[in-house]
Write an enzyme that holds these catalytic residues in place. Sequence first.
Site, PDB file in Angstrom:
ATOM      1  N   CYS A 118       6.028 -22.305  32.401  1.00  0.00           N
ATOM      2  CA  CYS A 118       5.226 -21.391  33.612  1.00  0.00           C
ATOM      3  C   CYS A 118       6.051 -20.124  34.087  1.00  0.00           C
ATOM      4  O   CYS A 118       5.683 -19.056  34.467  1.00  0.00           O
ATOM      5  CB  CYS A 118       4.790 -22.145  34.808  1.00  0.00           C
ATOM      6  SG  CYS A 118       3.560 -23.461  34.324  1.00  0.00           S
TER       7      CYS A 118
ATOM      8  N   CYS B 178       7.033 -26.568  36.021  1.00  0.00           N
ATOM      9  CA  CYS B 178       6.792 -26.350  34.482  1.00  0.00           C
ATOM     10  C   CYS B 178       7.291 -25.124  34.156  1.00  0.00           C
ATOM     11  O   CYS B 178       7.331 -23.991  34.594  1.00  0.00           O
ATOM     12  CB  CYS B 178       5.216 -25.847  34.698  1.00  0.00           C
ATOM     13  SG  CYS B 178       4.583 -24.813  33.160  1.00  0.00           S
TER      14      CYS B 178
END
Length: 113
Positions: free
Chosen positions: A35, A32
Amino acid sequence: MTGFISLSKENFQREVMEAEGLVFIDFHTKGCGPCGLIPPIMKKLKEKYADRLKVCEYDVKLEDLIAKSDDVVEKYKVYGFPNIIIFKNGEVKENILGIYNIDAFIDAIEKNL
């Protein structure tokens, strides 16, 4: 080593539900991109709030997400990333999805101190 408390479904009860005060959890998953923006913010929050905020991370395994086999992820409906959940004395106070602005996190923390 990030310096944050690493959470799992095995230690969640002890580290979060039984904790006194505020617990800031970054639910993230490998791969991700957004993230990766959260840990530097978490570091600043950990410094700013020192002993008033427990800063944690929860690595959600993609296979557990797909299989719906992580009870914590299912209970708190962590289906998008990054997902920040702030608990106070074992109760969810804030659930913040997809925000990368430290001011939003500070506002949420200050509101719940």
